[in-house]
Design an enzyme around this catalytic site. Structure first.
Site, PDB file in Angstrom:
ATOM      1  N   SER A 136       0.859  -1.181   0.000  1.00  0.00           N
ATOM      2  CA  SER A 136       0.000   0.000   0.000  1.00  0.00           C
ATOM      3  C   SER A 136       0.895   1.230   0.000  1.00  0.00           C
ATOM      4  O   SER A 136       1.709   1.406   0.910  1.00  0.00           O
ATOM      5  CB  SER A 136      -0.893  -0.019   1.251  1.00  0.00           C
ATOM      6  OG  SER A 136      -1.634   1.178   1.343  1.00  0.00           O
ATOM      7  N   LYS A 162      -1.344  -1.037  -4.308  1.00  0.00           N
ATOM      8  CA  LYS A 162      -2.510  -0.252  -3.876  1.00  0.00           C
ATOM      9  C   LYS A 162      -2.064   1.188  -3.711  1.00  0.00           C
ATOM     10  O   LYS A 162      -1.029   1.460  -3.100  1.00  0.00           O
ATOM     11  CB  LYS A 162      -3.039  -0.817  -2.556  1.00  0.00           C
ATOM     12  CG  LYS A 162      -3.970   0.095  -1.773  1.00  0.00           C
ATOM     13  CD  LYS A 162      -4.636  -0.675  -0.642  1.00  0.00           C
ATOM     14  CE  LYS A 162      -4.768   0.137   0.620  1.00  0.00           C
ATOM     15  NZ  LYS A 162      -5.367  -0.648   1.725  1.00  0.00           N
ATOM     16  N   LYS A 164      -3.459   5.245  -2.721  1.00  0.00           N
ATOM     17  CA  LYS A 164      -4.504   6.000  -2.037  1.00  0.00           C
ATOM     18  C   LYS A 164      -5.031   7.065  -2.989  1.00  0.00           C
ATOM     19  O   LYS A 164      -4.258   7.669  -3.743  1.00  0.00           O
ATOM     20  CB  LYS A 164      -3.920   6.661  -0.785  1.00  0.00           C
ATOM     21  CG  LYS A 164      -3.436   5.658   0.268  1.00  0.00           C
ATOM     22  CD  LYS A 164      -4.593   4.970   0.957  1.00  0.00           C
ATOM     23  CE  LYS A 164      -4.121   4.082   2.101  1.00  0.00           C
ATOM     24  NZ  LYS A 164      -5.235   3.458   2.813  1.00  0.00           N
ATOM     25  N   ASP A 189      -7.543   2.874  -2.853  1.00  0.00           N
ATOM     26  CA  ASP A 189      -8.219   2.947  -1.552  1.00  0.00           C
ATOM     27  C   ASP A 189      -8.575   4.404  -1.261  1.00  0.00           C
ATOM     28  O   ASP A 189      -7.696   5.263  -1.201  1.00  0.00           O
ATOM     29  CB  ASP A 189      -7.286   2.401  -0.457  1.00  0.00           C
ATOM     30  CG  ASP A 189      -7.952   2.314   0.914  1.00  0.00           C
ATOM     31  OD1 ASP A 189      -9.121   2.720   1.049  1.00  0.00           O
ATOM     32  OD2 ASP A 189      -7.289   1.821   1.858  1.00  0.00           O
ATOM     33  N   GLU A 214     -11.352   0.300  -2.840  1.00  0.00           N
ATOM     34  CA  GLU A 214     -11.546   0.040  -1.412  1.00  0.00           C
ATOM     35  C   GLU A 214     -12.239   1.228  -0.746  1.00  0.00           C
ATOM     36  O   GLU A 214     -11.818   2.371  -0.907  1.00  0.00           O
ATOM     37  CB  GLU A 214     -10.171  -0.218  -0.783  1.00  0.00           C
ATOM     38  CG  GLU A 214     -10.207  -0.641   0.671  1.00  0.00           C
ATOM     39  CD  GLU A 214      -8.803  -0.972   1.207  1.00  0.00           C
ATOM     40  OE1 GLU A 214      -7.866  -1.173   0.400  1.00  0.00           O
ATOM     41  OE2 GLU A 214      -8.648  -1.002   2.436  1.00  0.00           O
ATOM     42  N   ASP A 239     -13.537  -1.989   3.840  1.00  0.00           N
ATOM     43  CA  ASP A 239     -12.555  -1.984   4.933  1.00  0.00           C
ATOM     44  C   ASP A 239     -13.270  -1.440   6.174  1.00  0.00           C
ATOM     45  O   ASP A 239     -13.842  -2.211   6.963  1.00  0.00           O
ATOM     46  CB  ASP A 239     -11.348  -1.122   4.502  1.00  0.00           C
ATOM     47  CG  ASP A 239     -10.311  -0.888   5.587  1.00  0.00           C
ATOM     48  OD1 ASP A 239     -10.520  -1.310   6.725  1.00  0.00           O
ATOM     49  OD2 ASP A 239      -9.273  -0.251   5.299  1.00  0.00           O
ATOM     50  N   LYS A 263      -8.975  -6.715   8.874  1.00  0.00           N
ATOM     51  CA  LYS A 263      -7.919  -6.247   9.773  1.00  0.00           C
ATOM     52  C   LYS A 263      -8.251  -6.755  11.164  1.00  0.00           C
ATOM     53  O   LYS A 263      -9.356  -6.508  11.664  1.00  0.00           O
ATOM     54  CB  LYS A 263      -7.848  -4.719   9.806  1.00  0.00           C
ATOM     55  CG  LYS A 263      -7.371  -4.076   8.525  1.00  0.00           C
ATOM     56  CD  LYS A 263      -7.171  -2.572   8.709  1.00  0.00           C
ATOM     57  CE  LYS A 263      -6.898  -1.931   7.364  1.00  0.00           C
ATOM     58  NZ  LYS A 263      -6.787  -0.466   7.461  1.00  0.00           N
ATOM     59  N   GLY A 291      -3.678  -3.752   6.508  1.00  0.00           N
ATOM     60  CA  GLY A 291      -2.565  -3.388   7.392  1.00  0.00           C
ATOM     61  C   GLY A 291      -2.858  -2.113   8.153  1.00  0.00           C
ATOM     62  O   GLY A 291      -3.688  -1.299   7.746  1.00  0.00           O
TER      63      GLY A 291
END
Ligand code: OSB
Ligand code: MG
Length: 369
Positions: A136, A162, A164, A189, A214, A239, A263, A291
């Protein structure tokens, strides 16, 4: 098994680079390591993954310590437990505060596996010997810096990237990535940065052949996500809005997602995490392990969880060196050709690097039951 002593250590570690999301940026990682000791002197470790500020969920490092010390740990007093699954039931009277619950529950799981002389993976019913891993990458100051990070991550063998996104840093950002890397396994995400008002914009994400998007919408939403999923070809992965196996069942039933990020901290422990895995497996929804910028203890728990069979997508559990100059476990977590080998030693299967832990400790609270 009876827990006789619980020690909460507050640590502060500095990450190699700041990590930026739609909700903010951080470089200092302030978290807890919980140690439990049973009646025979076996010890187990769990990581409390709450952040200093309540941006991702409502918990903070300090609220998690308060809830552990004043509410959760007292519930263990005088209790004989035969299996760590019972911790979830013992903690049931306390609502939410899932990261506080998970820190203790994970320590009990580690202690239990060490007593039984089995790996945590085996204790959980894990089947995989190696796990695939993704990475990520936080928001970067410029597109070229982001592309450099992606190139380095691919060179290091990570199986999916991944990135953001947030309003204003989305379509343009993804277009630049796709120009440089047309076919890489890529996902985005949003950490809850959009609403259904952004429907037209979110539909544009379909152009980029993402593995998934996400948590585009509200952190507590599964209703609007169901509306959005019907409008998108890109699978939605939830998530923030999945806090329990019951939440997963409802979200799947509504059609709010096609993938679930699990998670351990967000869902209150390994027992709940495994149940979410099972609910998703029965519904043929693939899962992956998210994570929380963990240090080594949390990372080790993530690896054991990811050894369960329905973790079929690469997770966010990258190697220690992605985050830390020096991790707090021996050996550190390493990634080889995109894979992490699941430890076979008892419990989490690594040692605590005590001198490193001492250097990073800012406070210790010890509670005898
Ligand atoms: O949404 O998955 C998230 C980090 C902090 C808070 C939330 C998230 C993340 C990550 C990083 O994406 C995952 C990691 O590398 O540990
Ligand atoms: Mg996320």
């Amino acid at each position: 098994m009876e827990i006789r002593n619980v020690t909460i250590r507050e640590l502060e570690m500095t990450m190699k680079q700041p990590f930026a999301t739609s909700f903010g940026s951080m470089q200092a990682r302030h978290f807890t390591i919980v140690e439990v000791t049973d009646e025979h002197g076996n010890r187990g470790y769990g990581e409390g993954v709450a952040f200093p500020a309540p941006f991702y969920t409502e918990e903070t490092t300090q609220t998690s310590i308060h809830v552990m010390r004043d509410f959760l740990i007292p519930l263990l007093k005088g209790k004989r437990i035969s299996h760590p699954d019972e911790i979830r039931d013992l903690f049931m009277p306390i609502r939410k505060n899932n990261m506080a619950k998970a820190a203790i529950e994970c320590a009990v799981w580690d202690c239990y596996a060490k007593r039984e002389d089995v790996s945590l993976s085996a204790a959980l019913g894990g089947t995989k010997k190696k796990i695939g891993t993704g990475i990520s990458i936080g928001l970067q100051p410029t597109a070229s810096e982001l592309n450099e990070r992606i190139a380095a991550s691919l060179a290091a063998g990570y199986e999916r990237i991944k990135v953001k996104v947030k309003p204003g840093r989305d379509i343009g950002l993804l277009a630049e990535i796709r120009e440089a890397f047309p076919d890489i396994p890529l996902m985005a995400d949003a950490n809850s940065a959009y609403s259904l008002d952004d429907l037209d914009l979110l539909k544009e994400f379909d152009r980029f052949s993402l593995l998934m998007i996400e948590q585009p919408l509200g952190a507590d939403d599964i209703v609007d996500h169901a509306v959005l999923q019907k409008e998108l070809d890109t699978p939605i992965c939830l998530d923030e809005s999945i806090l329990s196996a019951d939440d997963a069942r409802k979200a799947i039933g509504l059609g709010s997602c096609r993938v679930v990020n699990i998670k351990i901290g967000r869902v209150g422990g390994l027992t709940e995490a495994r149940e979410i895995h099972d609910v998703c497996q029965a519904a043929r929804i693939p899962v992956w392990c998210g994570g929380m910028l963990e240090a080594g203890v949390g990372r080790a728990h993530n690896i054991a969880l990811t050894s369960l069979p329905n973790f079929t997508l690469p997770g966010d559990t990258a190697g220690s060196s992605n985050y830390w100059h020096h991790d707090i476990i021996i050996p550190e977590v390493t990634v080889d050709h995109g894979e992490i080998t699941v430890p076979e030693g008892p419990g989490i299967g690594c040692e605590i690097d005590w001198p490193e832990v001492e250097r990073r400790t800012i406070r210790v609270t010890e509670l005898n039951l």
